[in-house]
Scaffold this active site. Structure first.
Site, PDB file in Angstrom:
ATOM      1  N   ASP A  61       0.821  -1.218   0.000  1.00  0.00           N
ATOM      2  CA  ASP A  61       0.000   0.000   0.000  1.00  0.00           C
ATOM      3  C   ASP A  61       0.859   1.274   0.000  1.00  0.00           C
ATOM      4  O   ASP A  61       1.973   1.285   0.513  1.00  0.00           O
ATOM      5  CB  ASP A  61      -0.919  -0.019   1.240  1.00  0.00           C
ATOM      6  CG  ASP A  61      -2.077   0.957   1.098  1.00  0.00           C
ATOM      7  OD1 ASP A  61      -2.379   1.373  -0.034  1.00  0.00           O
ATOM      8  OD2 ASP A  61      -2.669   1.302   2.128  1.00  0.00           O
ATOM      9  N   HIS A 101       2.447   2.973  -8.973  1.00  0.00           N
ATOM     10  CA  HIS A 101       2.251   1.532  -9.219  1.00  0.00           C
ATOM     11  C   HIS A 101       3.412   0.962 -10.027  1.00  0.00           C
ATOM     12  O   HIS A 101       3.841  -0.162  -9.793  1.00  0.00           O
ATOM     13  CB  HIS A 101       0.927   1.288  -9.956  1.00  0.00           C
ATOM     14  CG  HIS A 101      -0.277   1.742  -9.187  1.00  0.00           C
ATOM     15  ND1 HIS A 101      -0.476   1.398  -7.866  1.00  0.00           N
ATOM     16  CD2 HIS A 101      -1.339   2.510  -9.541  1.00  0.00           C
ATOM     17  CE1 HIS A 101      -1.614   1.947  -7.450  1.00  0.00           C
ATOM     18  NE2 HIS A 101      -2.145   2.628  -8.441  1.00  0.00           N
ATOM     19  N   LEU A 161      10.130 -20.660  -3.087  1.00  0.00           N
ATOM     20  CA  LEU A 161       9.003 -19.888  -2.555  1.00  0.00           C
ATOM     21  C   LEU A 161       7.702 -20.131  -3.329  1.00  0.00           C
ATOM     22  O   LEU A 161       7.705 -20.190  -4.555  1.00  0.00           O
ATOM     23  CB  LEU A 161       9.363 -18.397  -2.663  1.00  0.00           C
ATOM     24  CG  LEU A 161       8.263 -17.399  -2.325  1.00  0.00           C
ATOM     25  CD1 LEU A 161       8.062 -17.325  -0.821  1.00  0.00           C
ATOM     26  CD2 LEU A 161       8.605 -16.016  -2.870  1.00  0.00           C
ATOM     27  N   ARG A 204       2.053  -4.331   6.435  1.00  0.00           N
ATOM     28  CA  ARG A 204       1.394  -3.276   5.653  1.00  0.00           C
ATOM     29  C   ARG A 204       2.126  -1.953   5.853  1.00  0.00           C
ATOM     30  O   ARG A 204       2.108  -1.397   6.954  1.00  0.00           O
ATOM     31  CB  ARG A 204      -0.075  -3.116   6.048  1.00  0.00           C
ATOM     32  CG  ARG A 204      -0.785  -2.056   5.184  1.00  0.00           C
ATOM     33  CD  ARG A 204      -2.293  -2.051   5.353  1.00  0.00           C
ATOM     34  NE  ARG A 204      -2.907  -1.221   4.315  1.00  0.00           N
ATOM     35  CZ  ARG A 204      -4.187  -1.264   3.954  1.00  0.00           C
ATOM     36  NH1 ARG A 204      -5.009  -2.093   4.565  1.00  0.00           N
ATOM     37  NH2 ARG A 204      -4.647  -0.484   3.006  1.00  0.00           N
TER      38      ARG A 204
HETATM   39  C1  IPE Z   1      -5.590  -2.623  -0.213  1.00  0.00           C
HETATM   40  O1  IPE Z   1      -5.253  -1.296  -0.289  1.00  0.00           O
HETATM   41  C2  IPE Z   1      -5.495  -3.269  -1.570  1.00  0.00           C
HETATM   42  C3  IPE Z   1      -4.158  -3.431  -2.122  1.00  0.00           C
HETATM   43  C4  IPE Z   1      -3.039  -3.055  -1.574  1.00  0.00           C
HETATM   44  C5  IPE Z   1      -4.110  -4.060  -3.400  1.00  0.00           C
HETATM   45  P1  IPE Z   1      -6.328  -0.120  -0.497  1.00  0.00           P
HETATM   46  O2  IPE Z   1      -5.539   1.126  -0.629  1.00  0.00           O
HETATM   47  O3  IPE Z   1      -7.244  -0.467  -1.585  1.00  0.00           O
HETATM   48  O4  IPE Z   1      -7.125  -0.148   0.871  1.00  0.00           O
HETATM   49  P2  IPE Z   1      -7.974   0.990   1.599  1.00  0.00           P
HETATM   50  O5  IPE Z   1      -8.948   1.524   0.585  1.00  0.00           O
HETATM   51  O6  IPE Z   1      -7.009   2.043   2.052  1.00  0.00           O
HETATM   52  O7  IPE Z   1      -8.615   0.305   2.760  1.00  0.00           O
HETATM   53  C1  IPE Z   2      -1.679   0.166  -3.288  1.00  0.00           C
HETATM   54  O1  IPE Z   2      -1.410   1.512  -3.362  1.00  0.00           O
HETATM   55  C2  IPE Z   2      -1.882  -0.474  -4.624  1.00  0.00           C
HETATM   56  C3  IPE Z   2      -3.272  -0.771  -4.997  1.00  0.00           C
HETATM   57  C4  IPE Z   2      -4.308  -0.590  -4.240  1.00  0.00           C
HETATM   58  C5  IPE Z   2      -3.501  -1.297  -6.323  1.00  0.00           C
HETATM   59  P1  IPE Z   2      -2.569   2.601  -3.392  1.00  0.00           P
HETATM   60  O2  IPE Z   2      -2.899   2.890  -4.818  1.00  0.00           O
HETATM   61  O3  IPE Z   2      -3.700   2.179  -2.551  1.00  0.00           O
HETATM   62  O4  IPE Z   2      -1.839   3.850  -2.779  1.00  0.00           O
HETATM   63  P2  IPE Z   2      -2.477   4.904  -1.763  1.00  0.00           P
HETATM   64  O5  IPE Z   2      -2.971   4.125  -0.579  1.00  0.00           O
HETATM   65  O6  IPE Z   2      -3.575   5.597  -2.482  1.00  0.00           O
HETATM   66  O7  IPE Z   2      -1.346   5.806  -1.426  1.00  0.00           O
HETATM   67 MG    MG Z   3      -4.105   2.438  -0.573  1.00  0.00          MG
END
Ligand code: IPE
Ligand code: IPE
Ligand code: MG
Length: 238
Positions: free
Chosen positions: A18, A35, A128, A185
């Site tokens: 995240d 990403h 793994l 996380r």
């Molecule tokens: C969880 O992160 C999903 C992934 C990392 C793929 P999100 O960014 O979607 O989660 P929320 O919305 O902050 O809970």
């Molecule tokens: C996690 O990073 C990746 C996915 C959910 C695909 P985010 O895109 O949720 O990044 P933030 O949380 O908005 O910074």
């Molecule tokens: Mg996120």
């Protein structure tokens, strides 16, 4: 890291990758740039986990709720997945078993074929076991399991009184895999966000507030493992 004895290492690590969007925003870049960087970090961390002898890693790459994102962001994420799949041969050579968990039926045939190719190619690897969670939601996984179990019961293949935890586990995407021991996380969010809700029932959580996924490195992973090795897991016992 070197000081952690093998029996203090988690068997199964879940990683919620995240913070990509915030990382990009901080740099004045579009969210998808985060990403792209995050996908490179993912490769590095998986190699590291394989090198240090972790048996199972599940990475959360795209959730059932992430379809709420804008179309450009979603298309970049899907393109990154497709690029990763194109490197299939290399990953099989690295002795990593790759599996996809989630409802993959929503992806186009081209992606599905590449996924099947990678799963097949890497199935004989002995290192793994990597689960990549795409279009994955813990609730959706349980709904799917309930449907499969109900179907067997209706057909008379399964007695309702015989439904126990092991029956449910055998209908999850992670069939035959151990539960998650450690969830990592980064990014400061302290939640599961629908990740492996069954498998994480007794997991330890390491939330890393000062790091966003695109800046995550091997030292952060090692620090999480050290933190995990200091935890006292009781599983309900005294
Ligand atoms: C969880 O992160 C999903 C992934 C990392 C793929 P999100 O960014 O979607 O989660 P929320 O919305 O902050 O809970
Ligand atoms: C996690 O990073 C990746 C996915 C959910 C695909 P985010 O895109 O949720 O990044 P933030 O949380 O908005 O910074
Ligand atoms: Mg996120």
């Amino acid at each position: 890291m070197e000081n952690i004895s093998k029996n203090k290492l988690p068997k199964h690590i879940g990683i919620i990758m995240d913070g990509n969007g915030r990382w990009a925003k901080k740099r004045g870049m579009p969210r998808y740039a985060g990403h792209t960087k995050g996908a490179r970090v993912f490769r590095k961390i998986i190699r590291h986990c394989n090198k240090i002898g972790i048996q199972y890693v599940t990475v959360f790459a795209f959730s059932t709720e992430n379809w709420k994102r804008g179309p450009k962001e979603i298309s970049v994420i899907l393109k990154l997945l497709s690029d990763y799949l194109d490197e299939a041969e290399k990953y099989a050579k690295e002795n990593i078993v790759t599996r996809f968990i989630g409802d993959c039926s929503v992806f186009g045939q081209k992606i599905l074929d590449k996924m099947a190719h990678l799963e097949k190619l890497s199935s004989t690897s002995t290192g793994l076991i990597l689960n990549i969670a795409v279009n994955y939601g813990g609730r959706a996984e349980l709904v799917n399991a309930v449907r499969l179990i109900t179907d067997s019961a209706v057909k008379g293949e399964l007695d309702v009184s015989g439904i126990d935890e092991s029956v449910i586990e055998s209908h999850l995407y992670t069939v035959d895999q151990p539960p998650v021991d450690l969830v990592i996380r980064p990014s400061g969010e302290h939640r599961l966000s629908n990740f492996m809700i069954w498998q994480c029932a007794y997991a330890e959580y390491v939330f890393m507030d000062d790091i966003l996924w695109p800046d995550f490195n091997e030292n952060h992973l090692n620090a999480a493992l050290e933190e995990y090795s200091r935890r006292n897991r009781r599983f309900g016992a005294e």
